[in-house]
Design a protein around this motif. Structure first.
Motif, short mmCIF file in Angstrom:
data_model
loop_
_atom_site.label_atom_id
_atom_site.label_comp_id
_atom_site.label_asym_id
_atom_site.label_seq_id
_atom_site.Cartn_x
_atom_site.Cartn_y
_atom_site.Cartn_z
N LEU A 263 -43.80 2.46 -55.24
CA LEU A 263 -44.62 3.57 -54.78
C LEU A 263 -43.80 4.48 -53.86
O LEU A 263 -42.90 4.01 -53.15
N PRO A 264 -44.09 5.79 -53.84
CA PRO A 264 -43.32 6.71 -52.99
C PRO A 264 -43.50 6.37 -51.51
O PRO A 264 -44.58 5.98 -51.07
N GLU A 265 -42.42 6.55 -50.76
CA GLU A 265 -42.44 6.19 -49.34
C GLU A 265 -43.41 7.04 -48.53
O GLU A 265 -43.93 6.59 -47.51
N ASP A 266 -43.65 8.28 -48.97
CA ASP A 266 -44.56 9.15 -48.23
C ASP A 266 -45.99 9.09 -48.76
O ASP A 266 -46.85 9.87 -48.35
N GLY A 267 -46.24 8.19 -49.70
CA GLY A 267 -47.58 8.05 -50.26
C GLY A 267 -48.51 7.30 -49.32
O GLY A 267 -48.09 6.69 -48.34
N PRO A 268 -49.82 7.34 -49.60
CA PRO A 268 -50.80 6.69 -48.71
C PRO A 268 -50.59 5.19 -48.57
O PRO A 268 -50.77 4.63 -47.50
N ALA A 269 -50.19 4.49 -49.66
CA ALA A 269 -50.03 3.04 -49.59
C ALA A 269 -48.91 2.66 -48.63
O ALA A 269 -49.07 1.76 -47.80
N CYS A 270 -47.77 3.33 -48.73
CA CYS A 270 -46.65 3.02 -47.83
C CYS A 270 -46.97 3.43 -46.40
O CYS A 270 -46.49 2.80 -45.45
N ARG A 271 -47.79 4.45 -46.22
CA ARG A 271 -48.21 4.81 -44.86
C ARG A 271 -49.13 3.74 -44.27
O ARG A 271 -49.10 3.47 -43.07
N VAL A 272 -49.92 3.09 -45.13
CA VAL A 272 -50.73 1.96 -44.67
C VAL A 272 -49.82 0.82 -44.24
O VAL A 272 -50.05 0.18 -43.20
N LEU A 273 -48.78 0.55 -45.04
CA LEU A 273 -47.86 -0.53 -44.71
C LEU A 273 -47.19 -0.28 -43.36
O LEU A 273 -46.96 -1.21 -42.59
N ALA A 274 -46.90 0.99 -43.07
CA ALA A 274 -46.25 1.33 -41.80
C ALA A 274 -47.22 1.30 -40.63
O ALA A 274 -46.88 0.85 -39.53
N GLY A 275 -48.46 1.78 -40.86
CA GLY A 275 -49.41 1.89 -39.75
C GLY A 275 -50.43 0.79 -39.66
O GLY A 275 -50.98 0.54 -38.59
N GLY A 276 -50.73 0.14 -40.80
CA GLY A 276 -51.67 -0.98 -40.79
C GLY A 276 -53.12 -0.60 -40.95
O GLY A 276 -53.97 -1.47 -41.05
N GLY A 277 -53.46 0.71 -40.96
CA GLY A 277 -54.85 1.13 -41.09
C GLY A 277 -55.08 1.90 -42.37
O GLY A 277 -54.13 2.27 -43.08
N PRO A 278 -56.34 2.16 -42.75
CA PRO A 278 -56.64 2.90 -43.98
C PRO A 278 -56.15 4.34 -43.89
O PRO A 278 -56.11 4.94 -42.83
N VAL A 279 -55.79 4.89 -45.04
CA VAL A 279 -55.26 6.25 -45.11
C VAL A 279 -55.96 6.97 -46.26
O VAL A 279 -56.03 6.46 -47.38
N ARG A 280 -56.48 8.18 -45.98
CA ARG A 280 -57.00 9.05 -47.03
C ARG A 280 -56.04 10.21 -47.23
O ARG A 280 -55.47 10.72 -46.27
N ALA A 281 -55.87 10.60 -48.49
CA ALA A 281 -54.92 11.67 -48.78
C ALA A 281 -55.26 12.28 -50.13
O ALA A 281 -56.13 11.79 -50.85
N GLU A 282 -54.57 13.36 -50.46
CA GLU A 282 -54.69 13.98 -51.77
C GLU A 282 -53.51 13.50 -52.60
O GLU A 282 -52.36 13.89 -52.36
#
Length: 546
Positions: A263-282
Motif C-alpha cells: 500500500l502507498p506510504e501516504d495512504g490512509p492505511a499506512c497513516r493508521v499504522l503510523a498514528g494508531g487511530g482511524p483515518v478518513r480520506a479520499e
C-alpha cells in the motif's frame, strides 16, 4: 336600465368562480403536500427516503429538474447528490457530480431559501458544464435535521415557464421540515440496524476463529462483512511484512489479485499504522476509511474500506461501530492464537510424555531382554534352537529400532520449530550416553541451524540416533566420535567407533537399509567401512540446495 345589473352580476359570478378555482387549487396543493409528507415518512432506508423527497419536491412545484445535495462532514462541500429529471445519458455527459460551488454553494454557506428568475444573473453563478441542460428559474431550500443543516433541495425550470413564487417556496419549506424528520428517523433506523449487523459480524468472526477455523478464512470474513455493512466497493486487510516497513495486502475483497501488493506510504492505511487511530480520506477510487486491528499497543493489521467514486463519504457516526468491530475481531484473533498455542503445548507435552515412557520403559526392557537372549545363545547346543534365539534377538533389535524412530518422530515435531539443529544434535548424543555407558564425542562445523532444511535436519537426527543405538547393541565399543559438517554444499554425518567392527552376518547389515533410504531421499548416500584394524565408520552424506 335592465342590462347593467346583469353585467354586474356576471362579473361577480366570474370573480366568485375564480375564487372557487383558487380555493380548489390551494386545497389540491395542500392535499398533494400532505401526500408528499406521508410519502417521505414511510421509508426507513435513508437512500430511499432521500429519493422520495426530491421526487415529491419536483412534483409539488411542477419543476422540470430537481436535486438533493447532502452536505459532507467538512460542512463546505456536497458528499452526495441525487437528481430528478436528468437522464443517465445527460449525467454521463455532464461528468462528476457537483461538489458545492456556485449557486449550490450559496445555500451551503447561507442556509436560507433562495429564489431566482435567472440563475446566470446571480453573482455566485459561473455557468454550467458542457452537456448540462439549460436552466433559468431556480428555487432552493435547506433541510435541517435537529437544527443541523443536512443538505439542500434544489429545483429548476418550472414547467409552465413562470417564475417560482412565494407559494412554491412555502410548500418546499414545509416539505423540508417533514423531510428533516423523515431523514432523522431513517438515520436512527439505519444506525440501529447497522449496530446489530456489526455485532452479528463480530460474533460470526469470533465463532469462526474460536472454533478452529483457519486464520486466512477469518481475515477474509472480516473484509467481506465490513464491505457489506458499510456499502464499500473494496475492502482490504493489510499487514506489516516480516522484518519490513509499510503494509502489504493480505486479503482484498473482491479484488483477490491485489494480494501481496504494498500500500502507498501516504495512504490512509499506512497513516493508521503510523498514528494508531482511524483515518478518513479520499482514496484513488472514492471515499476511504482505515481502522487498526490492535493487539495491545501494536497494530497487527489495518482494515481499509473504499466506496465508489462519487459515493457518500464515511461519516463520523459510522466510525464508532467500525472501530469497535475492528477491536473485537483483533481480540478474537489474539485469543484464538493463544488457544492454538495452548492446544499445541498440550499436544507437545503429551508427545514428550509418550516418548519418555517409550524410552525409559519399553526400550530398556526390550534391550535388556535382547542382551539376556544373546548371553543365553552361547549355552544352547541345539542348532535350530540357537537359530531361533538369534532371530528373536534380531526381531527385538528391529522392534527397538521402530520404537526409537517413533520416539524421534514425536520429539522432532515437538522441538523442530523451537530449537536449532545444533541443540538437537547435542541432546541426541547426550541421550545415547545412557545406552553406551559413556559420553560420545561430538564435533559440529558450518551453518547447521540456518542452512540445513527441516526435512534434512529431521533425517540426520534419525540416522544419528539409529547409528548410536547400533553401536550400543553390537559394537562393544569404548569410544564413539560423531561429526556433523556442513561445507556449504553437502551435509555429512560421520559416526566412528572403536568396537569389534561389522559382522559378516548379512542380517545385521539389513538394519542399515532404513538409513540408506533416508540418504537416497535427499539424493545422497550411505557408506560403511573400517578406519583401521578395529572399529566401524558410518558416513551419511546428502547435498544441500543452494
Amino acid at each position: 336600465m335592465v342590462r347593467l345589473p346583469q353585467l354586474r352580476l356576471d362579473e361577480l359570478l366570474e370573480e366568485l368562480q375564480a375564487r372557487i378555482d383558487a380555493a380548489r387549487g390551494t386545497r389540491d396543493r395542500v392535499h398533494h403536500l400532505l401526500e408528499a409528507v406521508l410519502s417521505v415518512g414511510r421509508g426507513l432506508q435513508l437512500e430511499q427516503v432521500l429519493r422520495r423527497i426530491v421526487e415529491a419536491a419536483a412534483a409539488l412545484v411542477d419543476a422540470r429538474y430537481g436535486a438533493l445535495g447532502v452536505i459532507g462532514p467538512d460542512g463546505r462541500t456536497l458528499s452526495q447528490f441525487l437528481t430528478v429529471g436528468v437522464s443517465e445519458a445527460e449525467i454521463e455527459a455532464i461528468g462528476p457530480y457537483p461538489s458545492g460551488h456556485g449557486i449550490l454553494g450559496e445555500l451551503i454557506h447561507r442556509p436560507e431559501p433562495l429564489r431566482l428568475s435567472r440563475i446566470s444573473a446571480h453573482p455566485a453563478s459561473y455557468g454550467f458544464p458542457p452537456g448540462h441542460p439549460p436552466m433559468d428559474t431556480f428555487v432552493g431550500v435547506p433541510i435541517r435535521v435537529r437544527d443541523q443543516v443536512f443538505g439542500n433541495l434544489y429545483l429548476a425550470e418550472k414547467r409552465d415557464g413562470a417564475d417560482f413564487g412565494d407559494e412554491d417556496e412555502a410548500v418546499l419549506a414545509t416539505l423540508a421540515v417533514a423531510a428533516g424528520v423523515a431523514i432523522d428517523n431513517a438515520r436512527l433506523y439505519e444506525e440501529s440496524t447497522r449496530r446489530e449487523r456489526w455485532l452479528a459480524a463480530g460474533a460470526e468472526v469470533t465463532t469462526r476463529l474460536m472454533s478452529g477455523g483457519r486464520p486466512e478464512e477469518a481475515v477474509g470474513l472480516i473484509a467481506e462483512r465490513a464491505r457489506e455493512i458499510t456499502g464499500a466497493e473494496l475492502a482490504v486487510v493489510a499487514v506489516p511484512p516480516p522484518g519490513g516497513e509499510g503494509l502489504v495486502i493480505e486479503v482484498a475483497v473482491p479484488a483477490a489479485q491485489l494480494r501481496g501488493t504494498a500500500l502507498p506510504e501516504d495512504g490512509p492505511a499506512c497513516r493508521v499504522l503510523a498514528g494508531g487511530g482511524p483515518v478518513r480520506a479520499e482514496g484513488p477510487g472514492g471515499p476511504a476509511v482505515a481502522v487498526p486491528l490492535t493487539s495491545g499497543d501494536a497494530v497487527r493489521a489495518v482494515l481499509q474500506l473504499e466506496r465508489a467514486r462519487g459515493g457518500p463519504a464515511f461519516r463520523e457516526e459510522e466510525l464508532g461501530p467500525l472501530v469497535a468491530f475492528a477491536g473485537q475481531v483483533a481480540v478474537a484473533m489474539e485469543l484464538a492464537e493463544r488457544r492454538a498455542d495452548a492446544e499445541q503445548l498440550a499436544v507437545l507435552e503429551d508427545r514428550d510424555r509418550i516418548a519418555r515412557d517409550l524410552h525409559d520403559l519399553a526400550i530398556q526392557r526390550l534391550f535388556a531382554t535382547g542382551m539376556t537372549l544373546q548371553s543365553a545363545e552361547r549355552f544352547i547346543d541345539h542348532g535350530e534352537a540357537g537359530e531361533r534365539v538369534r532371530r528373536a534377538v534380531d526381531d527385538l533389535d528391529e522392534t527397538i529400532k521402530i520404537i526409537r524412530s517413533t520416539i524421534f518422530g514425536l520429539r522432532s515435531r515437538e522441538t523442530a520449530s523451537r530449537q536449532g539443529l545444533r541443540t538437537r544434535l547435542v541432546r541426541t548424543v547426550g541421550e545415547a550416553a545412557t545406552l553406551l555407558g559413556f559420553a560420545p564425542g561430538l564435533r559440529m562445523e558450518g551453518l547447521l541451524d540456518t542452512q540445513v532444511p527441516r526435512e534434512a535436519a529431521d533425517d540426520v537426527l534419525a540416522v544419528l540416533g539409529e547409528a548410536l543405538a547400533n553401536v550400543a547393541r553390537h559394537a562393544h565399543a569404548s569410544s564413539v566420535d560423531v561429526a556433523v559438517v556442513n561445507d556449504g554444499r553437502h551435509l555429512e554425518l560421520t559416526v566412528t567407533d572403536d568396537g569389534v567392527g561389522m559382522p559378516a552376518d548379512g542380517d545385521r547389515r539389513s538394519g542399515l537399509r532404513n538409513l540408506a533410504e533416508r540418504a537416497a531421499r535427499h539424493g545422497g548416500r550411505l557408506s560403511l567401512d573400517s578406519p583401521g584394524t578395529v572399529g566401524t565408520r558410518l558416513g551419511w552424506r546428502i547435498p544441500l540446495a543452494m
